[in-house]
Design an enzyme around this catalytic site. Structure first.
Site, short mmCIF file in Angstrom:
data_model
loop_
_atom_site.label_atom_id
_atom_site.label_comp_id
_atom_site.label_asym_id
_atom_site.label_seq_id
_atom_site.Cartn_x
_atom_site.Cartn_y
_atom_site.Cartn_z
N SER A 113 0.64 -0.93 0.24
CA SER A 113 -0.08 0.03 -0.13
C SER A 113 0.84 1.09 0.31
O SER A 113 1.17 1.62 -0.78
CB SER A 113 -1.42 0.07 1.51
OG SER A 113 -1.85 -1.11 0.86
N HIS A 150 4.81 13.89 6.13
CA HIS A 150 4.47 15.88 6.41
C HIS A 150 5.48 15.98 8.08
O HIS A 150 4.62 16.02 8.76
CB HIS A 150 2.88 15.74 6.00
CG HIS A 150 3.00 15.10 5.77
ND1 HIS A 150 2.68 15.23 3.75
CD2 HIS A 150 2.20 14.24 5.12
CE1 HIS A 150 1.99 14.66 2.86
NE2 HIS A 150 1.03 13.64 3.85
N CYS A 206 -2.16 -3.56 3.48
CA CYS A 206 -3.62 -4.50 2.78
C CYS A 206 -3.00 -5.49 2.80
O CYS A 206 -1.94 -5.97 2.74
CB CYS A 206 -3.52 -3.99 1.56
SG CYS A 206 -4.16 -2.32 1.28
#
Lengths: 141, 141
Positions: A90, A95, A110
């Site tokens: 996935s 950030h 996943c």
């Protein structure tokens, strides 16, 4: 360091009604994923150092057995870094707010093969945040 | 269509103790983000059509006023698509299971300028999933 708001440990789940029948002894339809959101405050590294951050995240991703297929990053003006890793399983992201030693981290995988919690633990050990806010979700139908 | 597990509406928050004092009448230190995880089951489009998915997601991102800076995508064998969008405000992602009409969607935006909920609503209208699982988190220290 404090860890708050962790919603639960990673645990295996069994097939549910509506899933495809098990094959080869394994549960079937796996529309299922594990998502760790971990926010660090007061990190002891320079969160504007994109190379360092990327290298550490690659190590953390590899440490949980996930596979990096691609990566995209951006430096913000005057400071701040975003890096997205596209994984076989996935994605992972960061950030950063270097001016506050803070960052938002995600890893989502996943299927049931990867335990995402140690990804956060790995980076905590490297970056030594003063405070950590963890949220963990098991996503599925 | 059902919407379950939405943890709350988007709402503005005020400065909290420990944040930088307000400047120019605005709240200060904004280590804050809004994260929507929305999982669709039984979509009425081909979730292996990467071009269509990308175009629709771009529209949904633009519809909430966010800005796309970069994008990376991958097609899995035999089916399945992952697309990651790097945004001025953070990121958006999709992981599809075309064989089941299912997908995992995320949008995360830093700061208080973007309402992420309509991103999911926009794609629901286009893809008409039979079932939707929404999770919404306000992330911050």
């Amino acid at each position: 360091m404090s860890i708050i708001n962790t919603q639960g440990p990673v645990r295996p789940i069994l097939s549910k009604p509506g899933q495809v029948p098990a094959e080869n002894g394994q549960p079937g339809f796996e529309f299922y994923g594990r998502h760790l959101m971990t926010d660090f405050v007061g990190c002891q590294i320079d969160l504007d150092d994109a190379e360092r951050i990327s290298r550490d995240m690659e190590e953390a991703i590899q440490s949980i057995g996930a596979t990096i297929l691609n990566k995209v990053e951006h430096r913000f003006d005057p400071h701040g870094v975003t890096i997205l890793f596209l994984l076989s399983e996935s994605h992972a992201s960061i950030h950063t707010y270097p001016e506050y030693g803070s960052c938002f981290l995600d890893i989502f995988t996943c299927g049931k093969t990867i335990d995402v919690i140690p990804f956060g633990t790995y980076l905590q050990k490297l970056w030594k945040p003063e405070r950590v806010i963890n949220r963990y979700e098991e996503r599925s139908a």
